[in-house]
Scaffold this motif. Structure first.
Motif, PDB file in Angstrom:
ATOM      1  N   ALA A  54      80.870  -2.047  40.169  1.00 60.48           N
ATOM      2  CA  ALA A  54      81.098  -2.001  41.749  1.00 60.48           C
ATOM      3  C   ALA A  54      80.077  -1.358  42.548  1.00 60.48           C
ATOM      4  O   ALA A  54      79.407  -1.798  43.428  1.00 60.48           O
ATOM      5  CB  ALA A  54      82.558  -1.505  41.892  1.00 60.48           C
ATOM      6  N   LYS A  55      79.543  -0.133  42.216  1.00 55.39           N
ATOM      7  CA  LYS A  55      78.673   0.710  42.737  1.00 55.39           C
ATOM      8  C   LYS A  55      77.500   0.062  42.689  1.00 55.39           C
ATOM      9  O   LYS A  55      76.407   0.218  43.453  1.00 55.39           O
ATOM     10  CB  LYS A  55      78.907   2.209  42.160  1.00 55.39           C
ATOM     11  N   LYS A  56      76.906  -0.397  41.618  1.00 50.41           N
ATOM     12  CA  LYS A  56      75.766  -1.203  40.999  1.00 50.41           C
ATOM     13  C   LYS A  56      75.495  -2.278  42.224  1.00 50.41           C
ATOM     14  O   LYS A  56      74.515  -2.449  42.843  1.00 50.41           O
ATOM     15  CB  LYS A  56      75.785  -1.638  39.813  1.00 50.41           C
ATOM     16  N   GLU A  57      76.734  -2.950  42.524  1.00 52.56           N
ATOM     17  CA  GLU A  57      76.630  -4.136  43.479  1.00 52.56           C
ATOM     18  C   GLU A  57      76.184  -3.459  44.892  1.00 52.56           C
ATOM     19  O   GLU A  57      75.432  -3.994  45.628  1.00 52.56           O
ATOM     20  CB  GLU A  57      77.725  -4.967  43.633  1.00 52.56           C
ATOM     21  N   GLN A  58      77.004  -2.284  45.190  1.00 51.21           N
ATOM     22  CA  GLN A  58      76.501  -1.739  46.452  1.00 51.21           C
ATOM     23  C   GLN A  58      74.949  -1.299  46.518  1.00 51.21           C
ATOM     24  O   GLN A  58      74.389  -1.585  47.575  1.00 51.21           O
ATOM     25  CB  GLN A  58      77.235  -0.445  46.858  1.00 51.21           C
ATOM     26  N   TYR A  59      74.595  -0.883  45.440  1.00 46.82           N
ATOM     27  CA  TYR A  59      73.231  -0.318  45.076  1.00 46.82           C
ATOM     28  C   TYR A  59      72.175  -1.555  45.298  1.00 46.82           C
ATOM     29  O   TYR A  59      71.134  -1.412  46.137  1.00 46.82           O
ATOM     30  CB  TYR A  59      73.176   0.394  43.894  1.00 46.82           C
TER      31      TYR A  59
END
Length: 151
Positions: A54-59
């Motif tokens: 999920a954080k990678k998508e935000q990144y």
């Protein structure tokens, strides 16, 4: 000059099946599969991986704007911290060690096969140190290797 007999393609394929069976029965494959199973059974690793995805998508969203995005530094730091937390887990470290050992085995087998044909055949590896130990580029360029020209 030594006369070479042509190998029947069927023999070659059968030999490759024997080799793949031997590799699949090796200690390295067994340890890899067990480490993978343990990592997949580690609930904390699995939880961290979901958060990481999920954080990678935000990144990836903030990457479009780079350092000019207001959340760039914050999200970049969170991604690095999550990645480090995952990599520090015992099951992940055991998996990476087993994966490296299996990669080394496959590299050595590939290198043995390739170099039995010619020492100049490059054998790719996931480990840059292994590739550096391998043969040169075969072009006689700046790497220092040389190719004998036919006379």
């Amino acid at each position: 000059m030594e006369t070479l007999e042509a190998v029947d393609m069927t023999q070659l394929i059968m030999g490759s099946h024997e080799l793949s069976t031997m590799i699949n029965q090796s200690r390295e494959v067994s340890e890899y599969l067990e480490a993978k199973r343990q990592m997949e059974a580690d609930e904390e690793v699995q939880r961290l991986l979901v958060v990481f995805e999920a954080k990678k998508e935000q990144y990836e969203d903030v990457q479009r704007f780079g350092k000019y995005h207001p959340d760039y530094n914050h999200i970049s730091k969170e991604v690095r911290e999550l990645k480090r937390n995952i990599e520090l887990r015992d099951s992940v470290q055991a998996f990476k060690r087993a994966e490296d050992a299996l990669d080394e085995l496959l590299y050595q087998v590939s290198r043995t096969i390739a170099h039995s044909v010619s020492e100049t055949i490059k054998v790719p590896s996931n480990n840059p140190f292994l590739e550096a130990q391998g043969s040169g580029c075969g072009t006689g360029g700046s790497c220092g290797c040389s190719v004998k020209k036919p006379s």
